[in-house]
Design an enzyme around this catalytic site. Structure first.
Site, short mmCIF file in Angstrom:
data_model
loop_
_atom_site.label_atom_id
_atom_site.label_comp_id
_atom_site.label_asym_id
_atom_site.label_seq_id
_atom_site.Cartn_x
_atom_site.Cartn_y
_atom_site.Cartn_z
N LYS A 172 -20.41 1.00 38.97
CA LYS A 172 -20.53 2.43 38.67
C LYS A 172 -21.18 3.18 39.84
O LYS A 172 -21.48 2.59 40.87
CB LYS A 172 -21.30 2.64 37.36
C1 LIG Z 1 -18.69 0.39 32.34
C2 LIG Z 1 -18.37 1.11 31.11
C3 LIG Z 1 -19.03 0.86 29.89
C4 LIG Z 1 -20.01 -0.27 29.72
O1 LIG Z 1 -21.05 -0.22 30.63
P1 LIG Z 1 -22.08 -1.45 30.72
O2 LIG Z 1 -23.28 -0.83 31.39
O3 LIG Z 1 -21.43 -2.50 31.56
O4 LIG Z 1 -22.38 -1.91 29.35
C5 LIG Z 1 -18.73 1.65 28.80
N1 LIG Z 1 -17.82 2.62 28.88
C6 LIG Z 1 -17.14 2.88 30.02
C7 LIG Z 1 -16.16 4.01 30.05
C8 LIG Z 1 -17.39 2.12 31.17
O5 LIG Z 1 -16.69 2.36 32.28
#
Ligand SMILES: *Cc1c(COP(=O)(O)O)cnc(C)c1O
Length: 373
Positions: A172
Site C-alpha cells: 500500500k
Molecule cells: C489490502 C486491502 C485490504 C486488507 O488490508 P490488510 O492490511 O492486508 O488487512 C482490504 N481492502 C482492500 C481494498 C485492500 O486493498
C-alpha cells in the site's frame, strides 16, 4: 523505531497514541484507532456498527476479499453492488436501484462498505445521501486511498461516513509492515473500537458494572467479546515516519500517472478516468484493454508483459466469483460490469521509485504488444 527499542515499551506504549494523533490530524478526523491490519479494522468497524447474524452488508465486487469477509466474520449476509463502468467503484445508480428493491422486500443492509479502488474516492456525497435515506451505516474501505481527497476533505475525515479504514500492508501507499487504522468522528464508536481492539476489556470505572465498587486498582472488566487487534509501538513508530513522506509519495504517483497518460495515448486502451470531485492517491494505475480492436487476448497481453519482466497485476478477481462466495449462492453473471472489467483490466507498475527509464520500457513493451499484427 530505534527509540522504541531502547524505551520501556515495544507494544502498548506511547508511539501508538502518537501515530493515532498524527493520523487524525492528517485526515481531519476527530479520532483514530491503530490496528494490526485493515482486515482487523474492517472487522472491528463492522462490530462497532452492531453488524451480526440476520443482518446484511453490501460492498463492491471489485475489491480485495477482505472487504467482504469482514461481514462474514460477523455472521452477516454479504451482497454486492455492481461497479460503475467509468470509475470501477461501486455504482451509485446500481446502489439506488438495489436499495429501492431491498426496501420493498424488507432486506435493507445494515452496513455499506464503499471501496476507493486504486485510490480514487467513491462518490461519497451521493452515497451518503442514499445511506441516510435508507438508514444504512457507511464504512469506507480506504486501503488504497490514504493521501487522497474527496471534494475539499482528505479521505478519512468521515464527512460522508461513520468510519474509514486504512491499510499499511507493504504493497500500500505507506507501510508499517502489517497494520491499519480506523478513523471516526463519533466518540461512541471510538470507545467501542478501543475496547474491541483489546479483548473487550475496560479499565474505566465509569463503564464497569456495580461489582467493581469494592475492587482495587488491579481491576478491569471484560464487557464484551473483543480481540487482540493491536499494532505494536515499533510499527507505530515506522508509521509516524512514513506519514511524514505521504504527500511526497502521492505527488510522485501523480507525476508518474501523468507520464503514463501521455505515453499510452492513442493506444487501444482505456486510461484511468478521474472524477472531478476527487484527488486520487493513485495506489494503482489500471488500464482497460479495448479487446475488440486487438488481435491478442487480455491474457496474451498480460503474460506478454510479465514475460518481459514487467510486474503487472490484476486488481481484482470479482469477489462473488471466488469459490467461497459461490458456495454461498453467488454465480457468474450476477454482476456483469464487474465481470466485464475483469476481462480487460491490467494494473501497470506504479510506485514512487519507478524510474523514467523503467516506465518508458513498460510503455514501449505495451505499445509493441498492442500494435496491429
Ligand atoms: C489490502 C486491502 C485490504 C486488507 O488490508 P490488510 O492490511 O492486508 O488487512 C482490504 N481492502 C482492500 C481494498 C485492500 O486493498
Amino acid at each position: 523505531m530505534v527509540d522504541v527499542l531502547r524505551s520501556d515499551f515495544i507494544t502498548q506504549g506511547p508511539a501508538i497514541q502518537a501515530f493515532e494523533d498524527a493520523f487524525a490530524t492528517y485526515t481531519g478526523a476527530k479520532y483514530a484507532v491503530a490496528v494490526s491490519s485493515a482486515t482487523a479494522g474492517l472487522h472491528l468497524a463492522c462490530l462497532a456498527s452492531s453488524l451480526s447474524s440476520g443482518d446484511t452488508m453490501w460492498t463492491s465486487p471489485i475489491t480485495f476479499v477482505a472487504s467482504a469477509n469482514c461481514g462474514r466474520y460477523c455472521n452477516a449476509e454479504v451482497d454486492f453492488v455492481d461497479i460503475d463502468p467509468c470509475t470501477y467503484n461501486l455504482s451509485v445508480n446500481e446502489l439506488e436501484k438495489k436499495l429501492r428493491h431491498a426496501k420493498e422486500k424488507n432486506t435493507l443492509p445494515k452496513v455499506l462498505i464503499p471501496v476507493h479502488l486504486s485510490g480514487q474516492p467513491c462518490e461519497m456525497e451521493a452515497i451518503h445521501t442514499l445511506a441516510k435515506e435508507y438508514g444504512v451505516h457507511i464504512i469506507e474501505d480506504a486501503s488504497h486511498a490514504i493521501g487522497a481527497s474527496y471534494q475539499s476533505n482528505k479521505v478519512g475525515a468521515c464527512q460522508f461516513s461513520d468510519m474509514t479504514v486504512f491499510s499499511f500492508h507493504p504493497v500500500k501507499i505507506i507501510t508499517t509492515a502489517e497494520g491499519g487504522m480506523i478513523t471516526t468522528n463519533s466518540k461512541e464508536l471510538y470507545d467501542k473500537l478501543i475496547r474491541l481492539r483489546t479483548h473487550g476489556i475496560t479499565r474505566d470505572p465509569k463503564l464497569m458494572t456495580e461489582s467493581a465498587q469494592n475492587e482495587g486498582s488491579w481491576y478491569y472488566q471484560q464487557l464484551e467479546l473483543g480481540f487482540n487487534y493491536r499494532i505494536t509501538d515499533l510499527q507505530a513508530a515506522l508509521g509516524c515516519s512514513q506519514l511524514k513522506r505521504l504527500d511526497e509519495f502521492v505527488t510522485t504517483r501523480h507525476q508518474l500517472a501523468k507520464r503514463y497518460n501521455t505515453g499510452l495515448a492513442n493506444l487501444p486502451v482505456t486510461l484511468p478516468f478521474q472524477h472531478h470531485d476527487t484527488y486520487s492517491a493513485y495506489h494503482l494505475y489500471i488500464i482497460r484493454l479495448q479487446t475488440e480492436s486487438l488481435t491478442l487476448t487480455h491474457k496474451d497481453v498480460f503474460e506478454g508483459l510479465r514475460a518481459n519482466g514487467i510486474g503487472v497485476n490484476l486488481h481484482y478477481i470479482p469477489v462473488h466469483t471466488q469459490p467461497y462466495y459461490q458456495s454461498l449462492g453467488f454465480k457468474q453473471g450476477d454482476f456483469p460490469n464487474a465481470e466485464h472489467y475483469y476481462q480487460e483490466a491490467i494494473s501497470l507498475p506504479l510506485y514512487p521509485d519507478l524510474s523514467v527509464a523503467e516506465q518508458d520500457r513498460v510503455i514501449n513493451v505495451l505499445r509493441s504488444l498492442l500494435k496491429p499484427h
